[in-house]
Enzyme design. Structure first.
Site, mmCIF file in Angstrom:
data_model
loop_
_atom_site.group_PDB
_atom_site.id
_atom_site.type_symbol
_atom_site.label_atom_id
_atom_site.label_comp_id
_atom_site.label_asym_id
_atom_site.label_seq_id
_atom_site.Cartn_x
_atom_site.Cartn_y
_atom_site.Cartn_z
ATOM 1 N N GLY A 39 49.478 46.913 52.705
ATOM 2 C CA GLY A 39 50.925 47.008 52.582
ATOM 3 C C GLY A 39 51.713 45.848 53.160
ATOM 4 O O GLY A 39 52.944 45.847 53.062
ATOM 5 N N GLU A 82 52.429 43.022 52.193
ATOM 6 C CA GLU A 82 53.268 42.277 51.263
ATOM 7 C C GLU A 82 54.324 43.161 50.596
ATOM 8 O O GLU A 82 55.081 42.697 49.753
ATOM 9 C CB GLU A 82 52.408 41.606 50.187
ATOM 10 C CG GLU A 82 51.696 40.354 50.658
ATOM 11 C CD GLU A 82 50.399 40.636 51.395
ATOM 12 O OE1 GLU A 82 49.862 41.750 51.230
ATOM 13 O OE2 GLU A 82 49.917 39.763 52.135
ATOM 14 N N ASP A 138 48.692 34.185 55.466
ATOM 15 C CA ASP A 138 48.034 35.301 54.756
ATOM 16 C C ASP A 138 46.512 35.210 54.872
ATOM 17 O O ASP A 138 45.792 35.535 53.933
ATOM 18 C CB ASP A 138 48.457 35.345 53.272
ATOM 19 C CG ASP A 138 47.970 36.610 52.568
ATOM 20 O OD1 ASP A 138 47.753 37.620 53.254
ATOM 21 O OD2 ASP A 138 47.788 36.573 51.330
ATOM 22 N N HIS A 180 53.013 41.599 36.034
ATOM 23 C CA HIS A 180 53.030 40.980 34.702
ATOM 24 C C HIS A 180 52.891 39.469 34.736
ATOM 25 O O HIS A 180 52.929 38.839 33.685
ATOM 26 C CB HIS A 180 54.306 41.382 33.956
ATOM 27 C CG HIS A 180 54.361 42.841 33.627
ATOM 28 N ND1 HIS A 180 53.812 43.368 32.482
ATOM 29 C CD2 HIS A 180 54.857 43.891 34.315
ATOM 30 C CE1 HIS A 180 53.989 44.683 32.471
ATOM 31 N NE2 HIS A 180 54.619 45.024 33.569
HETATM 32 CA CA CA Z 1 47.557 39.729 52.538
#
Ligand code: CA
Length: 715
Positions: free
Chosen positions: A218, A220, A342, A647
């Site tokens: 979660g 992001e 990240d 998408h």
């Molecule tokens: Ca991540």
């Protein structure tokens, strides 16, 4: 147009769906059952007693009892029937079409002659492991549980857990469920997090000592605080919880570990949640009765926002060892202190007994996103060695005295922009690595990419919005190397900390590996080819084109004297959302190719029904659609916020979702509103966006039509 907005999110997984059928119409190949009887002696296949002793037994070959086969997570099988000399005779024995599935990334289990796997929308299926016959299916109705909450990426799940007659599954919406392994009957179901929070589960639960552990993802998707919880395997009652990062000190700390961790944070981190979500990488170690949890990146990524005065931010990007019975903190090793790129450490945690400089070491082998391969002494948590397995520019090396990385100047994009390697996709992600105790090598799927991180102009008071997300830094470009392949299968020697051999790959997004005592390594590739390599040399010994990109790792088991390999075929995962300019287009357009479970054995002679060739979406030209440029520009921003995560950036989609440039739905105001705002396709994972007003919907339609016409060369 392909630039990602600052608060855009890159690495979480995706989905979508303009197909209507919701029923499983899985059909067996006509050759089903040709491998003979599956009648197993109940006395030999009583699964109700299979627990830790059996799951830890490396010699047991009839089953594949846990995510990484055994508690060691090595994904090494002692089976030898399929070996360097015989592998050329490998063929398909049976397969099962899964026409309603999208992305398949999970590891099947085999217990007592039954093969279990999890597919799209968390549907759990049990099939006869010798014939492929469907025994039972459990649909947890994830769409119903999600309701109108916006969700992304919910087609994915990586696997199941088995313990004493029960199959455990975790659903996107946060339920941990226990099913009877023989009937599929629901035994209990527990909600593992507050559903008002922007959390989700893609991982496999981990069962040990009559408990089942699960975390969540979660970071992001909004303000997220990571935790793992163990539940009683019989009742689903909570046994213990470990929070990965501290909450607001004013509320008191849950444990001494949280009090210690809070010393490494600054500012008002709790307002952001902090992150550290443990979405993968759970290993149980019977020798030390410990659970090792790999933890995720910060929420938001950018430390300048999350913890503006700096700090290591424990226990982000770490392996944390916990007492398996109590959840009490034992030790931790942090791979990326104060992370800001990240760089999750949620990747698999493999247990191996190795010898370094003549000393035996009870080791953890770990290759997180940050590009270093770590050997950690799991008795103490101390670092044995760490070396890069790809281009790493955020740090020069790891100092073995301090155990800490030595960062490079500029890696934290202090000027508002920097190119940093590896990329947020990671040099290694959740794709399983395997360890072969015979060769002493780890077979590691690696990615050689960088990222252009940009946070210039960002207001430090920026906050991520729940269920909309944001990272506090954008990745405006994925950097593709011009002097090395973008991907590679590496045979990594954890003692020498260097590759023994490397197979370059033209694309980074390949599947996890399996290794066997038959001196083999198996891996599926992005281009649909499933391969066997010589585990000692990397020589390619066998391959089969399965006609659809492979993202799941194979397993092997032996029943009635026959060794089988089983593999889910269905391109997926976070990377599969969109294309990366400069890399090959996979051509696994959404809804074109049939997802499958395929099983192989020596002399298997079943013919797979052919797949359509790779296809790229063709933007639809609708000459009578009058495009309003102002609306289209506004729509581009809305698309980046709400749509691109599934998408694809620039409306260029891939295997995970419909390419909206090629869809007729945006041509119709009414149809677009029904699907996008009203949730007409919610049961196929297209979430309703109830807050969008008519003008916003129009703006999206005009952007999609404009992008289609630009890409078709008519605008
Ligand atoms: Ca991540």
């Amino acid at each position: 147009m392909s630039k990602r907005r600052l608060s855009g999110s890159l690495s979480i997984v995706a989905s979508l769906v303009f197909i209507v059928s919701t029923t499983l119409t899985g059909c067996l190949s006509s050759e089903e059952g040709t491998s003979g009887s599956t009648v197993l002696d109940p006395a030999e296949h009583d699964v109700s007693t299979i627990g830790d002793t059996e799951i830890a037994d490396e010699t047991r070959t009839a089953d594949w009892l846990a995510y990484g086969r055994t508690h060691s997570e090595q994904r090494f099988s002692p089976l030898t029937d399929i070996n360097r000399d015989t592998v050329s005779r490998l063929g398909v024995t049976w397969y099962r079409d899964l026409p309603d599935d999208v992305a398949l990334v999970s590891t099947p289990l085999v217990v007592g002659g039954t093969l279990y796997f999890t597919g799209t929308m968390n549907i759990v299926r049990a099939v006869d492991a010798v014939t492929g016959e469907l025994l039972w299916e459990y649909d947890p109705d994830v769409a119903g549980a999600i309701g109108s909450r916006r969700q992304v990426g919910w087609v994915h799940n990586r696997g199941l857990s088995f313990y004493k007659g029960k199959i455990f599954a975790a659903t996107w919406d946060g339920r941990l469920i226990a099913l009877s392994s023989t009937t599929g009957e629901l035994l209990w179901s527990t909600q593992t997090f507050d559903t008002s929070k922007p959390l989700y589960i893609t991982g496999a639960p981990k069962a040990f000592r009559n408990k089942v552990l699960i975390g969540n993802g979660g970071t992001e998707v909004g303000r997220a605080r990571g935790s793992v919880t163990a539940y009683d395997a019989d009742t689903g009652d909570e046994a213990w919880t470990f929070h990965v990062v501290p909450g607001n000190p004013a509320d008191g700390f849950e444990s001494p570990a949280m009090e210690m961790a809070a010393e490494t944070w600054t500012g008002s981190w709790w307002e952001h949640g902090g992150g550290g979500n443990a979405w993968h990488g759970f290993t149980y170690d019977p020798e030390f009765n410990a659970v090792y949890v790999g933890t995720g990146n910060g929420a938001p990524w950018n430390r300048r926002i999350r913890s503006p005065g700096g700090g290591d931010n424990l226990f982000l990007c770490s392996i944390v060892a916990l007492n398996a019975d109590t959840g009490e903190y034992l030790w931790h090793y942090q791979t990326t202190p104060g992370e800001t790129w990240d760089y999750n450490s949620t990747m698999d945690i493999v247990l191996a007994d190795i010898e370094v400089d003549g000393s035996p070491i009870k080791a953890i082998l770990h290759a997180p996103k940050n590009g270093f391969f770590y050997v950690i002494d799991r008795e103490t948590g101390s670092l044995v060695s760490a070396e890069p397995f790809t281009r790493v520019t955020w740090a020069t090396h790891v100092d073995l005295e301090t155990g800490r990385p030595v960062e490079t100047a500029g890696a934290r994009y202090p000027e508002g922009e920097a190119n940093v390697w590896p990329s947020p996709h990671g040099a290694h992600s959740w794709q399983a690595m395997s360890y072969n105790p015979v060769t002493g090598l780890v077979y590691l799927p690696t990615m050689h990419l960088g990222g252009r991180y940009v946070d210039s102009g960002l207001d430090p008071s920026w906050r991520a919005e729940d269920f909309v997300g944001g990272n506090g830094v954008g990745v405006w470009e994925i950097l593709v190397p011009d002097d090395m392949p973008p991907g590679a299968l590496q045979a990594w020697d954890p003692v020498r900390q260097e590759p023994a051999w490397t197979v370059p790959q033209a694309h980074p997004w390949n599947a996890g590996t399996l290794t066997t005592a038959g001196d083999l390594v198996f891996q599926g590739r992005y281009d649909g080819v499933f391969l066997a390599y010589d585990a000692h040399t990397g020589d390619e010994l066998w391959s089969r084109d399965l006609g659809l990109g492979i993202s799941a790792p194979p397993i092997t088991y032996e029943l009635d004297g026959t060794q089988y390999l089983a593999l889910l075929v269905g391109y997926g995962g976070g990377y599969a959302v969109s294309f990366t300019p400069g890399l090959p287009d996979e051509g696994w357009a959404y809804g074109v190719h049939t997802r499958r479970l395929v099983t192989f054995a020596l002399d298997g002679d079943t013919t797979l029904s052919p797949q359509p060739p790779p296809q790229l979406p063709e933007p639809l030209v609708a000459a009578d659609f009058a495009i309003d440029e102002e609306l289209a520009v506004r729509g581009q921003g809305l698309y980046g916020t709400y749509c691109s995560i599934c998408h694809g950036g620039g409306a260029v989609a891939n295997a995970m979702a419909t390419d909206l440039r090629a869809s007729s739905v945006p041509l119709s105001r009414g149809a677009f509103a029904r699907v996008v705002r009203d949730g007409a396709l919610a049961d196929r994972a297209m979430p309703p966006f109830a807050t969008l007003d008519d003008e916003e919907l129009d703006a999206l339609r005009h952007y999609l039509r404009a992008k289609a016409h630009v890409d078709a060369g008519v605008l």
